[in-house]
Write a protein that holds these residues in place. Sequence first.
Motif, PDB file in Angstrom:
ATOM      1  N   LYS A   1       0.496  -1.498   0.195  1.00  0.00           N
ATOM      2  CA  LYS A   1      -0.262   0.386   0.202  1.00  0.00           C
ATOM      3  C   LYS A   1       0.707   1.692   0.320  1.00  0.00           C
ATOM      4  CE  LYS A   1      -3.721  -1.956   2.101  1.00  0.00           C
ATOM      5  NZ  LYS A   1      -4.746  -1.933   0.763  1.00  0.00           N
TER       6      LYS A   1
ATOM      7  N   GLU B   1       1.256  -1.018 -10.848  1.00  0.00           N
ATOM      8  CA  GLU B   1      -0.541  -0.487 -11.276  1.00  0.00           C
ATOM      9  C   GLU B   1      -0.927  -1.983 -11.862  1.00  0.00           C
ATOM     10  OE1 GLU B   1      -2.514   1.669 -10.586  1.00  0.00           O
ATOM     11  OE2 GLU B   1      -1.327   3.497 -10.527  1.00  0.00           O
TER      12      GLU B   1
ATOM     13  N   ASN C   1      -0.293  -4.473  -8.405  1.00  0.00           N
ATOM     14  CA  ASN C   1      -1.324  -4.224  -7.190  1.00  0.00           C
ATOM     15  C   ASN C   1      -2.464  -4.325  -6.946  1.00  0.00           C
ATOM     16  OD1 ASN C   1       1.041  -3.787  -6.260  1.00  0.00           O
ATOM     17  ND2 ASN C   1       0.571  -1.745  -5.165  1.00  0.00           N
ATOM     18  N   ASP C   2      -3.452  -4.309  -8.567  1.00  0.00           N
ATOM     19  CA  ASP C   2      -4.886  -4.434  -8.467  1.00  0.00           C
ATOM     20  C   ASP C   2      -4.930  -6.473  -8.865  1.00  0.00           C
ATOM     21  OD1 ASP C   2      -7.370  -4.608  -9.658  1.00  0.00           O
ATOM     22  OD2 ASP C   2      -7.250  -2.850  -9.199  1.00  0.00           O
ATOM     23  N   LYS C   3      -5.799  -6.482  -8.206  1.00  0.00           N
ATOM     24  CA  LYS C   3      -5.758  -8.217  -8.736  1.00  0.00           C
ATOM     25  C   LYS C   3      -6.365  -8.369 -10.217  1.00  0.00           C
ATOM     26  CE  LYS C   3      -4.559 -10.763  -4.199  1.00  0.00           C
ATOM     27  NZ  LYS C   3      -3.713  -9.439  -3.744  1.00  0.00           N
ATOM     28  N   TRP C   4      -7.297  -7.334 -10.459  1.00  0.00           N
ATOM     29  CA  TRP C   4      -7.829  -7.153 -11.542  1.00  0.00           C
ATOM     30  C   TRP C   4      -7.276  -7.055 -12.516  1.00  0.00           C
ATOM     31  CZ3 TRP C   4     -12.320  -9.772 -13.886  1.00  0.00           C
ATOM     32  CH2 TRP C   4     -12.695  -8.884 -14.946  1.00  0.00           C
ATOM     33  N   ASN C   5      -6.231  -6.412 -12.447  1.00  0.00           N
ATOM     34  CA  ASN C   5      -5.194  -5.522 -13.611  1.00  0.00           C
ATOM     35  C   ASN C   5      -4.370  -6.882 -13.899  1.00  0.00           C
ATOM     36  OD1 ASN C   5      -6.655  -3.158 -13.158  1.00  0.00           O
ATOM     37  ND2 ASN C   5      -4.640  -2.351 -12.560  1.00  0.00           N
ATOM     38  N   THR C   6      -3.905  -6.990 -12.456  1.00  0.00           N
ATOM     39  CA  THR C   6      -3.326  -8.430 -13.345  1.00  0.00           C
ATOM     40  C   THR C   6      -3.781  -9.586 -13.874  1.00  0.00           C
ATOM     41  OG1 THR C   6      -2.211  -8.521 -10.474  1.00  0.00           O
ATOM     42  CG2 THR C   6      -1.690 -10.120 -11.777  1.00  0.00           C
TER      43      THR C   6
ATOM     44  N   ARG D   1      -9.156  -6.756  -5.015  1.00  0.00           N
ATOM     45  CA  ARG D   1      -7.718  -6.813  -5.632  1.00  0.00           C
ATOM     46  C   ARG D   1      -7.682  -6.350  -5.009  1.00  0.00           C
ATOM     47  NH1 ARG D   1     -11.462  -3.306  -9.819  1.00  0.00           N
ATOM     48  NH2 ARG D   1      -9.590  -3.075 -10.712  1.00  0.00           N
ATOM     49  N   ASP D   2      -6.895  -5.578  -3.274  1.00  0.00           N
ATOM     50  CA  ASP D   2      -5.814  -4.940  -3.159  1.00  0.00           C
ATOM     51  C   ASP D   2      -5.497  -6.213  -2.386  1.00  0.00           C
ATOM     52  OD1 ASP D   2      -7.890  -4.048  -1.425  1.00  0.00           O
ATOM     53  OD2 ASP D   2      -6.777  -1.980  -1.324  1.00  0.00           O
TER      54      ASP D   2
ATOM     55  N   GLY E   1     -15.027  -3.977  -4.183  1.00  0.00           N
ATOM     56  CA  GLY E   1     -13.544  -4.086  -4.565  1.00  0.00           C
ATOM     57  C   GLY E   1     -13.452  -5.607  -4.682  1.00  0.00           C
TER      58      GLY E   1
ATOM     59  N   GLU F   1      -1.094 -14.510  -8.946  1.00  0.00           N
ATOM     60  CA  GLU F   1       0.159 -13.017  -8.290  1.00  0.00           C
ATOM     61  C   GLU F   1       1.145 -13.111  -8.660  1.00  0.00           C
ATOM     62  OE1 GLU F   1      -0.663 -12.627  -3.889  1.00  0.00           O
ATOM     63  OE2 GLU F   1      -2.546 -13.272  -4.935  1.00  0.00           O
TER      64      GLU F   1
END
Length: 318
Positions: A75, A103, A106-111, A148-149, A174, A264
């Motif tokens: 964080k 970016e 740190n965001d599992k959806w972005n990963t 997500r984070d 989230g 991840e």
Amino acid sequence: MRILLTAIGKRVQLIKHLKKINYVVGVDSGDLAPAKFFVDSFFKVPPCNDKEYVNVILSICKNEKIDMLIPLYEKEFLILDSNRHKFKEVGTFLLLSDSSVLEICNDKWNTFNFFKENNINTPKTYLLEEIKENQNITISYPVIIKPRDGMGSRGIFYANNRDELLHTISSLSGYIIQEKVEGTEYTLDIFCDFDGQVISIVPRQRLEVRAGEVSKSKAVKDIRLIDVALNLVNKLNSSKGYKAIGPMNIQCIVDKNGEIKFIEINPRFGGGVPLSFEAGVDYGQILCDLISGKKIEPFIGGFEELTMLRFDDAVYIK
């Protein structure tokens, strides 16, 4: 070399390894961090979301003549990255991947989207909001419900059917929902130099996990895992000029059919990385060589197969 570690908490093994040839300063927002008794110097700092956090860390770096700042808490990554130039001005190198990489990680959806866009095998994943809006989406159960984070096992839920899923997510936001893969879990400890070149990869089989952190683990020379991890990092580096810098750990599962599915990417030292130290990857020396400008030749696969059995210890204070 003088190193500053943030959020040291219980990272005693990491500190002991780096202290072999470095002066290690540790900071934490709490007074009762066990690792404070193992660093060369300790400072209590505000939480990373405090408006004075960066200024406090900068002051410590300047006063302690810190060569390298290594953050351990996700964080704070973007906060520190946005102030990277300030640390450079006081002579401190921030060992942290580029913001674009952060970016993604740190965001599992972005990963998940990064994996899909680069044809990297990963479990089917949904946004929580997507499921709430369309409850008739076909999903294979069981599933894992993750922030997500999120970090480690904090805030994770499981659902074995549709009713359990809808009940669990009713009050959440989230989160992502990910199909649960059964198989053998691995963590891949990876280190990249300042140019994003991979220096080392150590696959660690997760034999036993407690509270989200590995308690028993084995370093394995699995060439297939090493090759796919190298491919993944190269894609992370080549995409839009991104650059992975320093340590990262990548989580994957080999399912019953032998398929490798990536879960991840964490752009930091993993909790089980001491096994990689003992298996032959001398991170302390690598960091010294990088700061001194020495060119490091990759030694991917250059480690010993070794098993780590961790146990609790204690510090007593009055």
